[in-house]
Scaffold this motif. Structure first.
Motif, PDB file in Angstrom:
ATOM      1  N   PHE A  42       0.843  -1.190   0.000  1.00  0.00           N
ATOM      2  CA  PHE A  42       0.000   0.000   0.000  1.00  0.00           C
ATOM      3  C   PHE A  42       0.880   1.242   0.000  1.00  0.00           C
ATOM      4  O   PHE A  42       1.881   1.308   0.705  1.00  0.00           O
ATOM      5  CB  PHE A  42      -0.904   0.024   1.238  1.00  0.00           C
ATOM      6  CG  PHE A  42      -2.019  -0.970   1.187  1.00  0.00           C
ATOM      7  CD1 PHE A  42      -2.976  -0.922   0.194  1.00  0.00           C
ATOM      8  CD2 PHE A  42      -2.131  -1.949   2.157  1.00  0.00           C
ATOM      9  CE1 PHE A  42      -4.023  -1.848   0.159  1.00  0.00           C
ATOM     10  CE2 PHE A  42      -3.160  -2.869   2.150  1.00  0.00           C
ATOM     11  CZ  PHE A  42      -4.110  -2.816   1.140  1.00  0.00           C
ATOM     12  N   GLU A  43       0.476   2.238  -0.793  1.00  0.00           N
ATOM     13  CA  GLU A  43       1.155   3.530  -0.832  1.00  0.00           C
ATOM     14  C   GLU A  43       0.108   4.625  -0.715  1.00  0.00           C
ATOM     15  O   GLU A  43      -0.721   4.752  -1.615  1.00  0.00           O
ATOM     16  CB  GLU A  43       1.930   3.686  -2.142  1.00  0.00           C
ATOM     17  CG  GLU A  43       3.073   2.732  -2.315  1.00  0.00           C
ATOM     18  CD  GLU A  43       3.790   2.920  -3.644  1.00  0.00           C
ATOM     19  OE1 GLU A  43       3.373   3.777  -4.455  1.00  0.00           O
ATOM     20  OE2 GLU A  43       4.752   2.211  -3.882  1.00  0.00           O
ATOM     21  N   PRO A  44       0.064   5.396   0.336  1.00  0.00           N
ATOM     22  CA  PRO A  44       0.847   5.257   1.561  1.00  0.00           C
ATOM     23  C   PRO A  44       0.248   4.156   2.443  1.00  0.00           C
ATOM     24  O   PRO A  44      -0.915   3.800   2.294  1.00  0.00           O
ATOM     25  CB  PRO A  44       0.721   6.619   2.223  1.00  0.00           C
ATOM     26  CG  PRO A  44      -0.629   7.105   1.796  1.00  0.00           C
ATOM     27  CD  PRO A  44      -0.810   6.573   0.384  1.00  0.00           C
ATOM     28  N   ALA A  45       1.038   3.664   3.368  1.00  0.00           N
ATOM     29  CA  ALA A  45       0.559   2.622   4.288  1.00  0.00           C
ATOM     30  C   ALA A  45      -0.284   3.221   5.410  1.00  0.00           C
ATOM     31  O   ALA A  45      -1.012   2.503   6.081  1.00  0.00           O
ATOM     32  CB  ALA A  45       1.735   1.845   4.872  1.00  0.00           C
ATOM     33  N   GLU A  46      -0.186   4.536   5.592  1.00  0.00           N
ATOM     34  CA  GLU A  46      -0.994   5.209   6.612  1.00  0.00           C
ATOM     35  C   GLU A  46      -1.782   6.341   5.963  1.00  0.00           C
ATOM     36  O   GLU A  46      -1.210   7.258   5.390  1.00  0.00           O
ATOM     37  CB  GLU A  46      -0.099   5.763   7.724  1.00  0.00           C
ATOM     38  CG  GLU A  46      -0.895   6.408   8.849  1.00  0.00           C
ATOM     39  CD  GLU A  46      -0.030   6.830  10.022  1.00  0.00           C
ATOM     40  OE1 GLU A  46       0.522   5.934  10.688  1.00  0.00           O
ATOM     41  OE2 GLU A  46       0.101   8.043  10.243  1.00  0.00           O
ATOM     42  N   PHE A 100      -6.409  -2.030   7.812  1.00  0.00           N
ATOM     43  CA  PHE A 100      -6.882  -2.677   6.592  1.00  0.00           C
ATOM     44  C   PHE A 100      -5.741  -3.525   6.037  1.00  0.00           C
ATOM     45  O   PHE A 100      -4.580  -3.377   6.427  1.00  0.00           O
ATOM     46  CB  PHE A 100      -7.384  -1.662   5.562  1.00  0.00           C
ATOM     47  CG  PHE A 100      -6.405  -0.590   5.176  1.00  0.00           C
ATOM     48  CD1 PHE A 100      -5.481  -0.811   4.164  1.00  0.00           C
ATOM     49  CD2 PHE A 100      -6.407   0.644   5.807  1.00  0.00           C
ATOM     50  CE1 PHE A 100      -4.590   0.173   3.790  1.00  0.00           C
ATOM     51  CE2 PHE A 100      -5.512   1.641   5.446  1.00  0.00           C
ATOM     52  CZ  PHE A 100      -4.596   1.410   4.431  1.00  0.00           C
ATOM     53  N   PHE A 101      -6.085  -4.433   5.121  1.00  0.00           N
ATOM     54  CA  PHE A 101      -5.079  -5.326   4.557  1.00  0.00           C
ATOM     55  C   PHE A 101      -5.533  -5.818   3.196  1.00  0.00           C
ATOM     56  O   PHE A 101      -6.683  -5.639   2.802  1.00  0.00           O
ATOM     57  CB  PHE A 101      -4.789  -6.510   5.499  1.00  0.00           C
ATOM     58  CG  PHE A 101      -6.010  -7.342   5.831  1.00  0.00           C
ATOM     59  CD1 PHE A 101      -6.291  -8.488   5.115  1.00  0.00           C
ATOM     60  CD2 PHE A 101      -6.863  -6.974   6.862  1.00  0.00           C
ATOM     61  CE1 PHE A 101      -7.409  -9.254   5.415  1.00  0.00           C
ATOM     62  CE2 PHE A 101      -7.977  -7.732   7.171  1.00  0.00           C
ATOM     63  CZ  PHE A 101      -8.263  -8.879   6.446  1.00  0.00           C
ATOM     64  N   ASP A 102      -4.591  -6.437   2.485  1.00  0.00           N
ATOM     65  CA  ASP A 102      -4.880  -7.070   1.201  1.00  0.00           C
ATOM     66  C   ASP A 102      -5.114  -8.546   1.494  1.00  0.00           C
ATOM     67  O   ASP A 102      -4.190  -9.258   1.872  1.00  0.00           O
ATOM     68  CB  ASP A 102      -3.696  -6.876   0.252  1.00  0.00           C
ATOM     69  CG  ASP A 102      -3.887  -7.562  -1.095  1.00  0.00           C
ATOM     70  OD1 ASP A 102      -4.880  -8.285  -1.284  1.00  0.00           O
ATOM     71  OD2 ASP A 102      -3.015  -7.367  -1.954  1.00  0.00           O
ATOM     72  N   ASN A 108       0.665  -7.425   3.234  1.00  0.00           N
ATOM     73  CA  ASN A 108       0.378  -6.042   2.866  1.00  0.00           C
ATOM     74  C   ASN A 108      -0.732  -5.505   3.762  1.00  0.00           C
ATOM     75  O   ASN A 108      -1.873  -5.953   3.688  1.00  0.00           O
ATOM     76  CB  ASN A 108      -0.036  -5.972   1.389  1.00  0.00           C
ATOM     77  CG  ASN A 108      -0.202  -4.549   0.907  1.00  0.00           C
ATOM     78  OD1 ASN A 108       0.250  -3.607   1.525  1.00  0.00           O
ATOM     79  ND2 ASN A 108      -0.864  -4.413  -0.225  1.00  0.00           N
ATOM     80  N   SER A 109      -0.379  -4.527   4.610  1.00  0.00           N
ATOM     81  CA  SER A 109      -1.388  -3.967   5.521  1.00  0.00           C
ATOM     82  C   SER A 109      -1.152  -2.474   5.677  1.00  0.00           C
ATOM     83  O   SER A 109      -0.096  -1.940   5.334  1.00  0.00           O
ATOM     84  CB  SER A 109      -1.345  -4.652   6.878  1.00  0.00           C
ATOM     85  OG  SER A 109      -0.094  -4.441   7.497  1.00  0.00           O
ATOM     86  N   GLY A 110      -2.166  -1.789   6.196  1.00  0.00           N
ATOM     87  CA  GLY A 110      -2.080  -0.358   6.425  1.00  0.00           C
ATOM     88  C   GLY A 110      -3.090   0.044   7.478  1.00  0.00           C
ATOM     89  O   GLY A 110      -3.771  -0.787   8.069  1.00  0.00           O
ATOM     90  N   VAL A 111      -3.169   1.358   7.704  1.00  0.00           N
ATOM     91  CA  VAL A 111      -4.070   1.868   8.724  1.00  0.00           C
ATOM     92  C   VAL A 111      -4.657   3.207   8.273  1.00  0.00           C
ATOM     93  O   VAL A 111      -3.978   4.007   7.631  1.00  0.00           O
ATOM     94  CB  VAL A 111      -3.348   2.004  10.093  1.00  0.00           C
ATOM     95  CG1 VAL A 111      -2.243   3.046  10.039  1.00  0.00           C
ATOM     96  CG2 VAL A 111      -4.319   2.319  11.203  1.00  0.00           C
ATOM     97  N   LEU A 112      -5.928   3.407   8.589  1.00  0.00           N
ATOM     98  CA  LEU A 112      -6.602   4.678   8.400  1.00  0.00           C
ATOM     99  C   LEU A 112      -6.686   5.336   9.754  1.00  0.00           C
ATOM    100  O   LEU A 112      -7.315   4.797  10.681  1.00  0.00           O
ATOM    101  CB  LEU A 112      -8.009   4.469   7.814  1.00  0.00           C
ATOM    102  CG  LEU A 112      -8.904   5.701   7.720  1.00  0.00           C
ATOM    103  CD1 LEU A 112      -8.302   6.749   6.779  1.00  0.00           C
ATOM    104  CD2 LEU A 112     -10.297   5.308   7.270  1.00  0.00           C
TER     105      LEU A 112
END
Length: 115
Positions: A42-46, A100-102, A108-112
């Motif tokens: 993810f781009e950006p991951a945050e 969140f994640f794929d 592959n994970s990120g955060v809102l």
């Protein structure tokens, strides 16, 4: 020129209906955030979004394989085709961190972050 009672009521009803159709869209406040997937990351991951607002997450998949945006916290999942785009709508959201994640690539994970 005198406008009949029926004509005035018809015009009034038309104004009410058009106000609901077009005015409601203006009242719905959406914050839009952009998210891309490239090289299975993810781009950006945050991501950041304002609190108490509805949020649109625009996802662009720049990889040659499909991905699935998923978040248990946001109660959403969406498959995005290879080299495709998608939109996820959530909220209104309270302040906090929403991971969140794929689902097709669990590394592959990120955060809102909502503030």
């Amino acid at each position: 020129m005198r406008v009949s009672v029926i004509m005035r009521r018809w015009i009034g009803a038309l104004l009410v209906i058009s106000g609901l159709a077009f005015g409601g869209a203006a009242l719905a406040q959406y914050a839009t955030v952009e998210l891309a997937v490239k090289d299975k990351k993810f781009e950006p991951a945050e991501l950041r979004a304002p609190a108490n607002a509805r949020v649109v997450i625009r996802i662009t998949n720049r990889d040659a394989a499909a991905m699935e945006f998923e978040s248990k916290a946001l109660k959403v999942e969406k498959v995005i085709a290879a080299n495709g785009e998608g939109i996820v709508r959530v909220g209104p959201l309270k302040p906090g961190r929403y991971e969140f994640f794929d689902d097709f690539n669990l590394t592959n994970s990120g955060v809102l972050v909502v503030e």
